[in-house]
Write a protein that holds these residues in place. Structure first.
Motif, PDB file in Angstrom:
ATOM      1  N   LEU A 159       0.969  -1.288  -0.013  1.00  0.00           N
ATOM      2  CA  LEU A 159      -0.059  -0.040  -0.233  1.00  0.00           C
ATOM      3  C   LEU A 159       0.883   1.224  -0.030  1.00  0.00           C
ATOM      4  CD1 LEU A 159      -2.831  -0.826   2.409  1.00  0.00           C
ATOM      5  CD2 LEU A 159      -2.922  -0.309   0.282  1.00  0.00           C
ATOM      6  N   PRO A 160       0.414   2.337  -0.508  1.00  0.00           N
ATOM      7  CA  PRO A 160       0.968   3.593  -0.302  1.00  0.00           C
ATOM      8  C   PRO A 160       1.283   3.864   1.054  1.00  0.00           C
ATOM      9  CG  PRO A 160      -0.548   4.115  -2.044  1.00  0.00           C
ATOM     10  CD  PRO A 160      -0.972   2.413  -1.285  1.00  0.00           C
ATOM     11  N   ALA A 202      -6.715  -3.543  -1.270  1.00  0.00           N
ATOM     12  CA  ALA A 202      -5.663  -3.444  -2.426  1.00  0.00           C
ATOM     13  C   ALA A 202      -6.492  -2.766  -3.703  1.00  0.00           C
ATOM     14  CB  ALA A 202      -6.018  -5.118  -2.713  1.00  0.00           C
ATOM     15  N   PHE A 203      -7.805  -2.695  -3.737  1.00  0.00           N
ATOM     16  CA  PHE A 203      -8.631  -2.132  -4.818  1.00  0.00           C
ATOM     17  C   PHE A 203      -8.533  -0.532  -4.533  1.00  0.00           C
ATOM     18  CE2 PHE A 203     -12.141   0.130  -6.470  1.00  0.00           C
ATOM     19  CZ  PHE A 203     -12.408  -0.529  -7.775  1.00  0.00           C
ATOM     20  N   ARG A 204      -8.243  -0.070  -3.403  1.00  0.00           N
ATOM     21  CA  ARG A 204      -8.298   1.422  -3.251  1.00  0.00           C
ATOM     22  C   ARG A 204      -6.668   1.602  -3.442  1.00  0.00           C
ATOM     23  NH1 ARG A 204      -9.594   5.778   0.234  1.00  0.00           N
ATOM     24  NH2 ARG A 204      -7.963   7.511  -0.158  1.00  0.00           N
ATOM     25  N   GLY A 205      -5.841   0.740  -2.971  1.00  0.00           N
ATOM     26  CA  GLY A 205      -4.434   0.896  -3.437  1.00  0.00           C
ATOM     27  C   GLY A 205      -3.803   1.012  -4.568  1.00  0.00           C
ATOM     28  N   SER A 206      -4.512   0.005  -5.327  1.00  0.00           N
ATOM     29  CA  SER A 206      -4.264   0.051  -6.967  1.00  0.00           C
ATOM     30  C   SER A 206      -4.724   1.485  -7.646  1.00  0.00           C
ATOM     31  CB  SER A 206      -5.145  -1.249  -7.567  1.00  0.00           C
ATOM     32  OG  SER A 206      -6.423  -0.901  -7.664  1.00  0.00           O
ATOM     33  N   LEU A 207      -5.770   2.080  -7.216  1.00  0.00           N
ATOM     34  CA  LEU A 207      -6.089   3.032  -7.792  1.00  0.00           C
ATOM     35  C   LEU A 207      -5.182   4.316  -7.388  1.00  0.00           C
ATOM     36  CD1 LEU A 207     -10.120   3.145  -7.002  1.00  0.00           C
ATOM     37  CD2 LEU A 207      -8.750   3.143  -9.204  1.00  0.00           C
ATOM     38  N   THR A 209      -1.506   3.968  -6.922  1.00  0.00           N
ATOM     39  CA  THR A 209      -0.020   3.295  -7.138  1.00  0.00           C
ATOM     40  C   THR A 209       0.244   3.323  -8.912  1.00  0.00           C
ATOM     41  OG1 THR A 209      -0.638   1.233  -6.784  1.00  0.00           O
ATOM     42  CG2 THR A 209       0.275   2.210  -4.961  1.00  0.00           C
ATOM     43  N   GLU A 210       1.242   2.778  -9.131  1.00  0.00           N
ATOM     44  CA  GLU A 210       1.652   2.764 -10.472  1.00  0.00           C
ATOM     45  C   GLU A 210       2.640   1.244 -10.573  1.00  0.00           C
ATOM     46  OE1 GLU A 210       3.562   6.341 -11.850  1.00  0.00           O
ATOM     47  OE2 GLU A 210       1.834   7.343 -12.190  1.00  0.00           O
ATOM     48  N   GLY A 211       2.715   1.162 -11.990  1.00  0.00           N
ATOM     49  CA  GLY A 211       3.722  -0.034 -12.060  1.00  0.00           C
ATOM     50  C   GLY A 211       3.495  -1.578 -11.491  1.00  0.00           C
ATOM     51  N   LYS A 212       4.534  -1.911 -10.933  1.00  0.00           N
ATOM     52  CA  LYS A 212       4.593  -3.403 -10.524  1.00  0.00           C
ATOM     53  C   LYS A 212       3.623  -3.211  -9.196  1.00  0.00           C
ATOM     54  CE  LYS A 212       8.896  -5.317 -12.366  1.00  0.00           C
ATOM     55  NZ  LYS A 212      10.235  -5.638 -12.054  1.00  0.00           N
ATOM     56  N   GLN A 213       3.792  -2.205  -8.384  1.00  0.00           N
ATOM     57  CA  GLN A 213       3.155  -2.077  -7.167  1.00  0.00           C
ATOM     58  C   GLN A 213       1.736  -2.063  -7.553  1.00  0.00           C
ATOM     59  OE1 GLN A 213       3.968   1.716  -5.200  1.00  0.00           O
ATOM     60  NE2 GLN A 213       2.929   1.183  -3.278  1.00  0.00           N
ATOM     61  N   ARG A 214       1.110  -1.286  -8.450  1.00  0.00           N
ATOM     62  CA  ARG A 214      -0.375  -1.380  -8.582  1.00  0.00           C
ATOM     63  C   ARG A 214      -0.796  -2.737  -9.269  1.00  0.00           C
ATOM     64  NH1 ARG A 214      -2.629   2.852 -13.165  1.00  0.00           N
ATOM     65  NH2 ARG A 214      -3.216   3.862 -11.134  1.00  0.00           N
ATOM     66  N   TYR A 215      -0.216  -3.401  -9.971  1.00  0.00           N
ATOM     67  CA  TYR A 215      -0.394  -4.625 -10.666  1.00  0.00           C
ATOM     68  C   TYR A 215      -0.532  -5.805  -9.511  1.00  0.00           C
ATOM     69  CZ  TYR A 215      -0.071  -2.548 -15.180  1.00  0.00           C
ATOM     70  OH  TYR A 215      -0.066  -1.667 -16.240  1.00  0.00           O
ATOM     71  N   SER A 216       0.542  -5.710  -8.647  1.00  0.00           N
ATOM     72  CA  SER A 216       0.671  -6.467  -7.564  1.00  0.00           C
ATOM     73  C   SER A 216      -0.612  -6.614  -6.485  1.00  0.00           C
ATOM     74  CB  SER A 216       1.803  -6.233  -6.500  1.00  0.00           C
ATOM     75  OG  SER A 216       3.037  -6.631  -7.530  1.00  0.00           O
ATOM     76  N   LEU A 217      -0.854  -5.180  -6.388  1.00  0.00           N
ATOM     77  CA  LEU A 217      -2.098  -4.806  -5.607  1.00  0.00           C
ATOM     78  C   LEU A 217      -3.375  -5.422  -6.282  1.00  0.00           C
ATOM     79  CD1 LEU A 217      -1.489  -1.223  -4.173  1.00  0.00           C
ATOM     80  CD2 LEU A 217      -1.630  -3.346  -2.883  1.00  0.00           C
ATOM     81  N   LEU A 218      -3.658  -5.191  -7.499  1.00  0.00           N
ATOM     82  CA  LEU A 218      -4.657  -5.784  -8.285  1.00  0.00           C
ATOM     83  C   LEU A 218      -4.909  -7.353  -8.237  1.00  0.00           C
ATOM     84  CD1 LEU A 218      -4.620  -3.514 -11.426  1.00  0.00           C
ATOM     85  CD2 LEU A 218      -6.623  -3.926  -9.787  1.00  0.00           C
ATOM     86  N   ALA A 219      -3.644  -8.008  -8.298  1.00  0.00           N
ATOM     87  CA  ALA A 219      -3.705  -9.248  -8.028  1.00  0.00           C
ATOM     88  C   ALA A 219      -4.016  -9.846  -6.465  1.00  0.00           C
ATOM     89  CB  ALA A 219      -2.290  -9.804  -8.378  1.00  0.00           C
ATOM     90  N   LEU A 220      -3.746  -9.092  -5.617  1.00  0.00           N
ATOM     91  CA  LEU A 220      -4.086  -9.481  -4.254  1.00  0.00           C
ATOM     92  C   LEU A 220      -5.609  -9.104  -4.253  1.00  0.00           C
ATOM     93  CD1 LEU A 220      -1.044  -8.047  -2.310  1.00  0.00           C
ATOM     94  CD2 LEU A 220      -1.425 -10.265  -2.701  1.00  0.00           C
ATOM     95  N   GLU A 519      10.578   5.102  -1.869  1.00  0.00           N
ATOM     96  CA  GLU A 519       9.300   5.679  -1.233  1.00  0.00           C
ATOM     97  C   GLU A 519       8.946   6.827  -2.526  1.00  0.00           C
ATOM     98  OE1 GLU A 519       7.477   5.019   0.926  1.00  0.00           O
ATOM     99  OE2 GLU A 519       8.788   3.493   2.070  1.00  0.00           O
ATOM    100  N   LEU A 520       9.850   7.492  -2.906  1.00  0.00           N
ATOM    101  CA  LEU A 520       9.793   8.522  -3.843  1.00  0.00           C
ATOM    102  C   LEU A 520       9.098   7.963  -5.016  1.00  0.00           C
ATOM    103  CD1 LEU A 520       9.722  11.301  -4.685  1.00  0.00           C
ATOM    104  CD2 LEU A 520      12.001  11.041  -5.391  1.00  0.00           C
ATOM    105  N   ASN A 521       9.551   6.990  -5.534  1.00  0.00           N
ATOM    106  CA  ASN A 521       8.724   6.319  -6.835  1.00  0.00           C
ATOM    107  C   ASN A 521       7.415   5.864  -6.455  1.00  0.00           C
ATOM    108  OD1 ASN A 521      11.262   6.562  -8.284  1.00  0.00           O
ATOM    109  ND2 ASN A 521      12.085   4.540  -7.806  1.00  0.00           N
ATOM    110  N   GLU A 522       7.333   5.269  -5.192  1.00  0.00           N
ATOM    111  CA  GLU A 522       5.782   4.896  -4.823  1.00  0.00           C
ATOM    112  C   GLU A 522       4.854   5.944  -4.950  1.00  0.00           C
ATOM    113  OE1 GLU A 522       4.263   4.220  -0.661  1.00  0.00           O
ATOM    114  OE2 GLU A 522       5.143   2.263  -1.143  1.00  0.00           O
ATOM    115  N   SER A 523       5.429   7.143  -4.613  1.00  0.00           N
ATOM    116  CA  SER A 523       4.356   8.290  -4.257  1.00  0.00           C
ATOM    117  C   SER A 523       4.357   9.230  -5.641  1.00  0.00           C
ATOM    118  CB  SER A 523       4.784   9.079  -3.198  1.00  0.00           C
ATOM    119  OG  SER A 523       4.674   8.041  -1.970  1.00  0.00           O
TER     120      SER A 523
END
Length: 571
Positions: A159-160, A202-207, A209-220, A519-523
């Motif tokens: 999560l962010p 995970a749904f809220r987080g995927s909205l 975030t970006e990249g692998k982080q987003r796709y990982s949260l979508l999978a979860l 953390e900067l990339n995440e945000s």
């Protein structure tokens, strides 16, 4: 405690070690609860265990079927049948009443699923069925704990940073003691609790975030969706409620991916509604008496019963076991004190998005039981409706309710310490009460302080009940001590433009320049809309970002004046 910034982040290896300790501590807590009840210890467990041993379609389960007294019954071990909860509704009867029963004697029972529950939960747990019923039951409970800890921890790591504190606090406030109790049980509500919150977060987080982080949260989120839709029909419907709440609570950006994720949420909602309508779940109202009372009196009686119904989420009159273990007293008082404090804390920051999302969740949680009561003409339906059916929405509500507080401390250190002490008391008394009730037969709470002495029932293991009690409770203590340290170590980026003030420039530039690059990339997706198009979030300094954020806030928000202060706090 739960502060906003930490400008000297811990080394990454130490962070992962501490995360591992938290995960192990939570697993220890869950496994302790899994061992606290005998076979058939949670509500309707004879039904659920019979359905696991002979999952639908029963004709293909391998179980022998007979028609007895005009009723179709299936053959199951005696220790799984409707005889196994020989202690139900009798608080003074210990789990020792099961001892004469045998795994090798077969009885025929009518307590099995014939279409009331979705496909999945019973069929999966059937894989754990072995020669020893006790071993099989404990393995199922342990696996439910493993699913919850692994899935929810993975979501927390992904999560962010600004959503991790609301997410952690939501579970802490909502799930002690009843949430953890059900997660560690054989009841399908275990997957409902885990799945609904996992999907929501995970749904809220995927909205956001970006990249692998987003796709990982979508999978979860898909994993959470599967757990919700394969456990209970009502939790499948909650996917619709949760999706609507998450979409309302999120500040939208012009992104095709966000629209695609929203479409996924709509599709998931349709699937959940279809599953709910395709099962034959009963109204879940027990011992109701139909009367000829007026419509207005029925409505009023339901509304006036709401406080008791809500308190049932934390065990009031609907505690562990077959509602024959009473947690009224210190457990209920301290639980509701924590819940009340959480409501006050979350109300410090309200926007129209957050308010609408919270109203959707609260409306479903309170409105559905009232609607059923009015439809069925049961004057006291809300009180009689089992709170665990709506309980999965509680953690999602608090997840939304705690969002937006990243600008200031959620709790001061004394406040958090008071919360921890209250919850340790809740955990300690509730687990000790459950153990005492089944080991000895509950006459009075805490009569048998030493659970090892002259016990009447316990599992066939060398691990004593006092060891389980102490280790599980210490697991909670360790998790509550380490989690705030990890959360403070994260670099938090403000999310809402409304939450930015010019006075934040120095803190923001120091926070970003001092934080690690991950953390900067995440945000970056949060910061990018505020930056000039030429930078696009690449190779910028903290000063660049801070000044651009504040400049964007002042220029684009009519509620923020030239001095950087808000004209209105309504949003």
């Amino acid at each position: 405690m739960f502060g906003r910034y930490r400008t000297n982040p811990m080394p990454l290896p130490l962070v992962w070690v501490m995360r591992g300790i938290v995960v192990l501590s939570l697993a220890t807590l869950g496994l302790g609860w899994a061992a606290s009840s005998p076979i058939g210890g949670s509500p309707d467990d004879d039904y659920h265990l019979g359905s696991i041993w002979c999952p639908p379609p029963v004709g293909q389960s391998g179980c022998d079927i007979r028609v007895i007294d005009g009723e179709e019954r299936v053959a199951v071990p005696e220790t799984v049948s409707d005889q196994v909860p020989c202690y139900k509704f009798q608080s003074d009867v210990s789990g020792a009443c099961q001892l004469p029963m045998s795994d090798h004697r077969t009885v025929y029972t009518s307590r099995y699923d014939a279409g009331n529950y979705p496909f999945g939960y019973y069929q999966f747990h059937h894989l754990f069925v072995g020669d020893s019923v006790a071993t099989s039951v404990l393995l199922m409970r342990a696996f439910n704990v493993f699913i919850a800890v692994a899935l929810l921890s993975a979501i927390a790591f992904l999560l962010p940073t600004y959503l991790r504190t609301p997410y952690s606090l939501a579970m802490l406030v909502s799930w002690l003691p009843m949430g953890v109790y059900f997660i560690a049980s054989n009841n399908p509500s275990s997957w409902s609790m885990t799945g609904v919150l996992a999907y929501a977060a995970a749904f809220r987080g995927s909205l956001e975030t970006e990249g692998k982080q987003r796709y990982s949260l979508l999978a979860l989120s898909v994993v959470g969706l599967v757990l919700s839709c394969t456990s209970r029909a009502d939790s499948a419907f909650y996917i619709f409620v949760v999706t609507l709440a998450m979409l309302l609570s999120t500040r939208w950006t012009r992104s095709a991916l966000n629209w695609a994720i929203a479409a996924y949420g709509v599709l998931a909602s349709i699937v959940g509604i279809w599953i709910m309508t395709s099962t034959s779940v009963a109204s879940n109202v027990t011992d109701a008496v139909v009367t000829g009372e007026s419509f207005s009196k029925v409505v009023l009686s339901n509304i006036l019963s709401l406080p008791k119904y809500i308190a049932g989420f934390w065990g009031y009159r609907r505690g562990p076991g077959w509602f024959d273990i009473y947690l009224d007293g210190p457990v209920e008082v301290f639980s509701l004190l924590v819940v009340g404090m959480a409501l006050y804390v979350g109300a410090r920051y309200l926007t129209w998005r957050k308010t609408l999302a919270a109203l959707v969740l609260a409306g479903a949680t309170l409105g559905i039981p009232i609607f059923l009561g009015i439809q069925a003409d049961y004057p006291f339906t809300v009180e009689m409706y089992q709170p665990r059916y709506m309980f999965p929405l509680a953690a999602v509500f608090f997840f939304i309710w705690f969002t937006g507080l990243g600008k200031e401390k959620v709790f001061t250190t004394p406040q958090y310490l008071m919360t921890c002490v209250a919850l340790v008391i809740v955990q300690g008394i509730s687990m000790h009460t459950v153990l005492e009730r089944y080991i000895f037969g509950q006459f009075n709470v805490m009569v048998h302080v030493n659970l090892n002495f002259a016990k009447l029932w316990w599992w066939h293991t060398s691990i004593e009940p006092m060891t389980v009690f102490i280790v599980a409770t210490m697991g909670l203590v360790v998790a509550m001590v380490i989690t705030p340290i990890l959360l403070r170590n994260a670099v938090l980026i403000p999310v809402d433009v409304d939450d930015i003030e010019k006075s934040d420039i120095q803190s923001l530039e120091m926070m970003i320049d001092a934080g690690d690059r991950s953390e900067l990339n995440e945000s970056r997706h949060v910061i990018a809309p505020y930056l000039p198009s030429s930078t696009d979030g690449q190779a910028v300094t903290g000063t660049d970002i801070a000044e651009s954020v504040v400049s964007y806030s002042v220029n684009e928000n009519p509620d923020i004046n030239d001095s950087g202060s808000e004209k209105s706090a309504s949003d």
